[in-house]
Design an enzyme around this catalytic site. Structure first.
Site, PDB file in Angstrom:
ATOM      1  N   GLY A  52       1.005  -0.916  -0.280  1.00 58.52           N
ATOM      2  CA  GLY A  52       0.034   0.030  -0.271  1.00 58.52           C
ATOM      3  C   GLY A  52       1.040   0.903  -0.130  1.00 58.52           C
ATOM      4  CB  CYS A  53       4.614   2.419   0.402  1.00 59.72           C
ATOM      5  SG  CYS A  53       3.780   2.145   2.946  1.00 59.72           S
ATOM      6  CG  MET A  54       2.887   6.106  -3.848  1.00 57.52           C
ATOM      7  SD  MET A  54       1.826   5.226  -4.752  1.00 57.52           S
ATOM      8  CE  MET A  54       1.887   6.043  -6.112  1.00 57.52           C
TER       9      MET A  54
END
Length: 141
Positions: A52-54
């Site tokens: 969920g982290c870019m």
């Protein structure tokens, strides 16, 4: 966080208040990230990656059996600002019992620091993913 003295949330809030603008606060956050201990490459696995982290973020838990049982987290990122935000997460969560971790109002803390309205939506999503991962590790402990 071996290169920085043990910092409390109150210390962090006081330090934030010393800065007049957000550019200076961002520099401070980046400096906090630079003080995180390096994560060994062997810990940077698919299993330790935060979804969920870019940016790429890796998070591992190092349980201290206690008593009381406390969880210390080891975190790293390939992006400077995200690494700094991860350092903020360590100040908030690391070294606490699973019960304490689950009782923390992270949204309230981010509002207190002003981070809730000064980081991009993508970074907010990444921070939420880090928090969810930390809470899942606390529940599993």
């Amino acid at each position: 966080m071996s290169d920085m003295p043990q910092m409390t949330l109150d210390d962090l809030a006081e330090n934030f208040a010393l800065f007049d603008d957000w550019e200076d606060r961002y520099r401070y956050i980046i400096d906090l990230g630079k003080k995180l201990p390096p994560m060994p490459e062997a810990e940077k696995t698919e299993a330790s990656k935060v979804r969920g982290c870019m940016s790429q973020v890796w998070l591992v838990v190092l349980p201290d059996p206690g008593p009381p049982k406390r969880l210390t987290f080891h975190v790293d990122s390939d992006a400077h600002i995200v690494r700094g935000l991860a350092a903020v997460m360590m100040i908030i969560f690391s070294g606490r019992t699973p019960e304490e971790i689950l009782a923390i109002d992270a949204d309230g803390i981010f509002a207190r620091l002003g981070l809730d309205s000064h980081i991009s939506p993508n970074r907010r999503n990444g921070v939420a993913s880090m928090i969810a991962t930390i809470q899942a590790m606390a529940r599993a402990a």
